[in-house]
Design a protein around this motif. Sequence first.
Motif, PDB file in Angstrom:
ATOM      1  N   LEU A   1       0.842  -1.194   0.000  1.00  0.00           N
ATOM      2  CA  LEU A   1       0.000   0.000   0.000  1.00  0.00           C
ATOM      3  C   LEU A   1       0.871   1.236   0.000  1.00  0.00           C
ATOM      4  CD1 LEU A   1      -2.954   1.119   0.254  1.00  0.00           C
ATOM      5  CD2 LEU A   1      -2.585   1.166   2.728  1.00  0.00           C
ATOM      6  N   MET A   2       0.526   2.183  -0.894  1.00  0.00           N
ATOM      7  CA  MET A   2       1.308   3.408  -1.040  1.00  0.00           C
ATOM      8  C   MET A   2       0.389   4.611  -1.058  1.00  0.00           C
ATOM      9  SD  MET A   2       4.119   2.192  -3.887  1.00  0.00           S
ATOM     10  CE  MET A   2       5.506   2.910  -3.013  1.00  0.00           C
ATOM     11  N   THR A   3       0.966   5.780  -0.785  1.00  0.00           N
ATOM     12  CA  THR A   3       0.232   7.018  -0.975  1.00  0.00           C
ATOM     13  C   THR A   3      -0.005   7.230  -2.465  1.00  0.00           C
ATOM     14  OG1 THR A   3       2.222   8.373  -1.231  1.00  0.00           O
ATOM     15  CG2 THR A   3       1.382   8.028   1.026  1.00  0.00           C
ATOM     16  N   ARG A   4      -0.818   8.200  -2.765  1.00  0.00           N
ATOM     17  CA  ARG A   4      -1.060   8.512  -4.172  1.00  0.00           C
ATOM     18  C   ARG A   4       0.248   8.818  -4.893  1.00  0.00           C
ATOM     19  NH1 ARG A   4      -4.255  13.705  -6.939  1.00  0.00           N
ATOM     20  NH2 ARG A   4      -4.040  12.907  -9.085  1.00  0.00           N
ATOM     21  N   GLU A   5       1.151   9.487  -4.199  1.00  0.00           N
ATOM     22  CA  GLU A   5       2.410   9.896  -4.835  1.00  0.00           C
ATOM     23  C   GLU A   5       3.418   8.768  -4.946  1.00  0.00           C
ATOM     24  OE1 GLU A   5       0.170  13.193  -3.130  1.00  0.00           O
ATOM     25  OE2 GLU A   5       0.953  11.344  -2.229  1.00  0.00           O
ATOM     26  N   GLY A   6       3.198   7.657  -4.222  1.00  0.00           N
ATOM     27  CA  GLY A   6       4.101   6.530  -4.336  1.00  0.00           C
ATOM     28  C   GLY A   6       5.028   6.336  -3.161  1.00  0.00           C
ATOM     29  N   GLU A   7       4.650   6.828  -1.973  1.00  0.00           N
ATOM     30  CA  GLU A   7       5.429   6.581  -0.764  1.00  0.00           C
ATOM     31  C   GLU A   7       4.809   5.414   0.002  1.00  0.00           C
ATOM     32  OE1 GLU A   7       8.269   8.008   0.220  1.00  0.00           O
ATOM     33  OE2 GLU A   7       8.253   9.132  -1.666  1.00  0.00           O
ATOM     34  N   PRO A   8       5.617   4.454   0.454  1.00  0.00           N
ATOM     35  CA  PRO A   8       5.056   3.288   1.133  1.00  0.00           C
ATOM     36  C   PRO A   8       4.308   3.665   2.417  1.00  0.00           C
ATOM     37  CG  PRO A   8       7.326   2.872   0.475  1.00  0.00           C
ATOM     38  CD  PRO A   8       7.083   4.335   0.261  1.00  0.00           C
ATOM     39  N   ILE A   9       3.111   3.111   2.582  1.00  0.00           N
ATOM     40  CA  ILE A   9       2.336   3.217   3.816  1.00  0.00           C
ATOM     41  C   ILE A   9       2.526   1.937   4.623  1.00  0.00           C
ATOM     42  CG2 ILE A   9       0.018   3.423   4.801  1.00  0.00           C
ATOM     43  CD1 ILE A   9      -0.771   4.982   2.257  1.00  0.00           C
ATOM     44  N   TRP A  10       2.301   0.813   3.989  1.00  0.00           N
ATOM     45  CA  TRP A  10       2.634  -0.483   4.571  1.00  0.00           C
ATOM     46  C   TRP A  10       3.899  -0.991   3.900  1.00  0.00           C
ATOM     47  CZ3 TRP A  10      -2.728  -3.343   4.318  1.00  0.00           C
ATOM     48  CH2 TRP A  10      -3.575  -2.796   5.292  1.00  0.00           C
ATOM     49  N   THR A  11       4.688  -1.726   4.635  1.00  0.00           N
ATOM     50  CA  THR A  11       5.985  -2.125   4.083  1.00  0.00           C
ATOM     51  C   THR A  11       6.238  -3.627   4.127  1.00  0.00           C
ATOM     52  OG1 THR A  11       7.082  -1.753   6.217  1.00  0.00           O
ATOM     53  CG2 THR A  11       7.026   0.098   4.666  1.00  0.00           C
ATOM     54  N   HIS A  12       5.326  -4.436   4.696  1.00  0.00           N
ATOM     55  CA  HIS A  12       5.558  -5.883   4.694  1.00  0.00           C
ATOM     56  C   HIS A  12       5.498  -6.412   3.259  1.00  0.00           C
ATOM     57  CE1 HIS A  12       1.138  -5.334   5.156  1.00  0.00           C
ATOM     58  NE2 HIS A  12       1.081  -6.350   4.310  1.00  0.00           N
ATOM     59  N   MET A  13       6.234  -7.466   3.010  1.00  0.00           N
ATOM     60  CA  MET A  13       6.254  -8.064   1.682  1.00  0.00           C
ATOM     61  C   MET A  13       5.186  -9.141   1.516  1.00  0.00           C
ATOM     62  SD  MET A  13       8.551  -6.560  -0.230  1.00  0.00           S
ATOM     63  CE  MET A  13       7.734  -5.105   0.472  1.00  0.00           C
ATOM     64  N   SER A  14       4.733  -9.717   2.636  1.00  0.00           N
ATOM     65  CA  SER A  14       3.747 -10.780   2.509  1.00  0.00           C
ATOM     66  C   SER A  14       3.090 -11.074   3.851  1.00  0.00           C
ATOM     67  CB  SER A  14       4.405 -12.058   1.982  1.00  0.00           C
ATOM     68  OG  SER A  14       3.496 -13.138   1.932  1.00  0.00           O
ATOM     69  N   HIS A  15       1.798 -11.400   3.808  1.00  0.00           N
ATOM     70  CA  HIS A  15       1.086 -12.029   4.919  1.00  0.00           C
ATOM     71  C   HIS A  15      -0.072 -12.823   4.315  1.00  0.00           C
ATOM     72  CE1 HIS A  15      -1.878  -8.979   4.337  1.00  0.00           C
ATOM     73  NE2 HIS A  15      -1.462  -8.107   5.226  1.00  0.00           N
ATOM     74  N   SER A  16      -1.021 -13.237   5.115  1.00  0.00           N
ATOM     75  CA  SER A  16      -2.067 -14.117   4.598  1.00  0.00           C
ATOM     76  C   SER A  16      -2.870 -13.489   3.464  1.00  0.00           C
ATOM     77  CB  SER A  16      -3.013 -14.535   5.735  1.00  0.00           C
ATOM     78  OG  SER A  16      -2.416 -15.507   6.552  1.00  0.00           O
ATOM     79  N   TRP A  17      -2.954 -12.160   3.424  1.00  0.00           N
ATOM     80  CA  TRP A  17      -3.759 -11.507   2.389  1.00  0.00           C
ATOM     81  C   TRP A  17      -2.908 -10.940   1.263  1.00  0.00           C
ATOM     82  CZ3 TRP A  17      -8.162 -13.292   3.556  1.00  0.00           C
ATOM     83  CH2 TRP A  17      -8.533 -13.460   4.883  1.00  0.00           C
ATOM     84  N   LYS A  18      -1.676 -10.634   1.551  1.00  0.00           N
ATOM     85  CA  LYS A  18      -0.785 -10.093   0.510  1.00  0.00           C
ATOM     86  C   LYS A  18       0.277 -11.151   0.224  1.00  0.00           C
ATOM     87  CE  LYS A  18       2.522  -7.453  -1.448  1.00  0.00           C
ATOM     88  NZ  LYS A  18       3.879  -7.888  -1.826  1.00  0.00           N
ATOM     89  N   ILE A  19       0.083 -11.856  -0.879  1.00  0.00           N
ATOM     90  CA  ILE A  19       0.927 -13.012  -1.148  1.00  0.00           C
ATOM     91  C   ILE A  19       1.409 -12.910  -2.598  1.00  0.00           C
ATOM     92  CG2 ILE A  19      -1.050 -14.511  -1.701  1.00  0.00           C
ATOM     93  CD1 ILE A  19       1.987 -15.640   0.287  1.00  0.00           C
ATOM     94  N   ASN A  20       1.900 -13.979  -3.164  1.00  0.00           N
ATOM     95  CA  ASN A  20       2.546 -13.960  -4.487  1.00  0.00           C
ATOM     96  C   ASN A  20       1.590 -14.025  -5.665  1.00  0.00           C
ATOM     97  OD1 ASN A  20       1.783 -16.764  -4.243  1.00  0.00           O
ATOM     98  ND2 ASN A  20       3.698 -17.092  -3.146  1.00  0.00           N
ATOM     99  N   TYR A  21       0.341 -14.343  -5.417  1.00  0.00           N
ATOM    100  CA  TYR A  21      -0.625 -14.632  -6.486  1.00  0.00           C
ATOM    101  C   TYR A  21      -0.803 -13.471  -7.465  1.00  0.00           C
ATOM    102  CZ  TYR A  21      -5.692 -14.349  -7.726  1.00  0.00           C
ATOM    103  OH  TYR A  21      -6.911 -14.131  -8.315  1.00  0.00           O
ATOM    104  N   HIS A  22      -1.063 -12.280  -6.979  1.00  0.00           N
ATOM    105  CA  HIS A  22      -1.309 -11.149  -7.875  1.00  0.00           C
ATOM    106  C   HIS A  22      -0.042 -10.728  -8.605  1.00  0.00           C
ATOM    107  CE1 HIS A  22      -5.480 -10.184  -6.911  1.00  0.00           C
ATOM    108  NE2 HIS A  22      -5.214 -10.335  -5.637  1.00  0.00           N
ATOM    109  N   THR A  23       1.074 -10.639  -7.901  1.00  0.00           N
ATOM    110  CA  THR A  23       2.277 -10.076  -8.502  1.00  0.00           C
ATOM    111  C   THR A  23       2.873 -11.003  -9.552  1.00  0.00           C
ATOM    112  OG1 THR A  23       3.580 -10.915  -6.625  1.00  0.00           O
ATOM    113  CG2 THR A  23       2.817  -8.629  -6.518  1.00  0.00           C
ATOM    114  N   VAL A  24       3.058 -12.266  -9.200  1.00  0.00           N
ATOM    115  CA  VAL A  24       3.646 -13.210 -10.161  1.00  0.00           C
ATOM    116  C   VAL A  24       2.705 -13.418 -11.341  1.00  0.00           C
ATOM    117  CG1 VAL A  24       4.451 -15.577 -10.509  1.00  0.00           C
ATOM    118  CG2 VAL A  24       5.060 -14.349  -8.411  1.00  0.00           C
ATOM    119  N   ARG A  25       1.423 -13.607 -11.053  1.00  0.00           N
ATOM    120  CA  ARG A  25       0.463 -13.802 -12.147  1.00  0.00           C
ATOM    121  C   ARG A  25       0.457 -12.606 -13.084  1.00  0.00           C
ATOM    122  NH1 ARG A  25      -6.044 -14.729 -11.456  1.00  0.00           N
ATOM    123  NH2 ARG A  25      -5.953 -12.546 -10.801  1.00  0.00           N
TER     124      ARG A  25
END
Length: 423
Positions: free
Chosen positions: A383-407
Amino acid sequence: MNREELLVLKDEAENHLVNELLPFWMSRMTDEVNGGFVTHFDRNGKDTGEDEKSLIAQTRSVYTLASAHRAGYGGGLLAGMAGHGVDYLIGRMWDDEQGGFYWMTDRSGNVRNDMKIIYGHSFAIYSLSEYTLATGDPRGAEYAGKVFDLIQKYCADTMYGGYWEMFHRDWTLCGPGSRGGDRKTLDVHMHLMEAFTTLYECTGKEVHRRKLMEIIDNLLNRFLHPLYKTGIPQFFKDWTPAPQIKFDIIWGWDRFTGQGQKANTTDNTSFGHNTEFAWLLLHALDILKISPENYRDIFKTIFEHTIRNGIDREFGGVFVEGPNSGGVSDMEKEFWQQAEVLIGMLDAFLLLKDPDYLSAYKNVHRFVFDKMINRGVGEWYPLMTREGEPIWTHMSHSWKINYHTVRSMIQSIERLNRVLAEF
């Protein structure tokens, strides 16, 4: 764009996939001790120690590995890793007594949440079907078929159509409100469409084709706004639009913590979901051997809504959501909307031949590659601000995983090759 620009974008995507994304996951996700996958990593890609393995993260990881192997990546290693994940799903998460998969185990494989959540089961069908298509291992098709049958037996609403989504272990429906038993959601039905598509591709069974056609009809005639063709997130059983509330078992509501209901409860639509639905429908029609020209006007309306309202012309990338009639209500940038719109804009160009869609693809591509990728680590900021600054910085958890990015990278590269063939 000219051919040279397209080649640069494709080269960037290939380099990112082969040298950053896939190595990130291949080097750290396999749990050699307990089976399955570790899926919680911090900004630096370090294991956070979170003691959970969710059905959604385990199945999405199987899908990612199997689909990348089927697309020709990984030199054969990804098939074995996917099989390792299937072993865990069947051996530790499958309910031998009641059928279906538990929602959550701890790292050791002990059940922490025994509910039957259809969101997770949609990805079980999707990933297990993909696994058999990729490797030939019949276990994938076998268990995907079992889940499909359970969903038809326990979850189908035979009065109004569609599917119920939240169940206890014994497949009794959960209560109303935040327990989710009185709601039908666009998210679940869209993912059931992608699951049934891959299941039908895998088995060729008429019942799988029939149920795929049925859910496509529901999505087109129930979940889309009748005028704007934008997705409406939640409904009651009789297809009356429902306020978009947070469920006790949630996905995608992480940053709305403390809110039980969104402010614009009956007039908000996700640019990412709309575009994802469109390209998944195009893929379903391809597997069904139905011409997309039959739905051309719907596709054009959906894609036009995204580029008019969802694309940030000033800072790049895709906004989160806005009203059905147009405009923006949430200008932050989430990773998965970017991933889905990359694929969708290329499909829009291939179908409609309007160069504005290639410009939109380039806009989102540049935002992702210049701002969203965590360089030196390899995954995307969530998750980032509109301008592109990170708001959340984790790379993965149960909801943010590899499926969207790799696909997104696999599918974008395939489509960029098709676009290049036309230049």
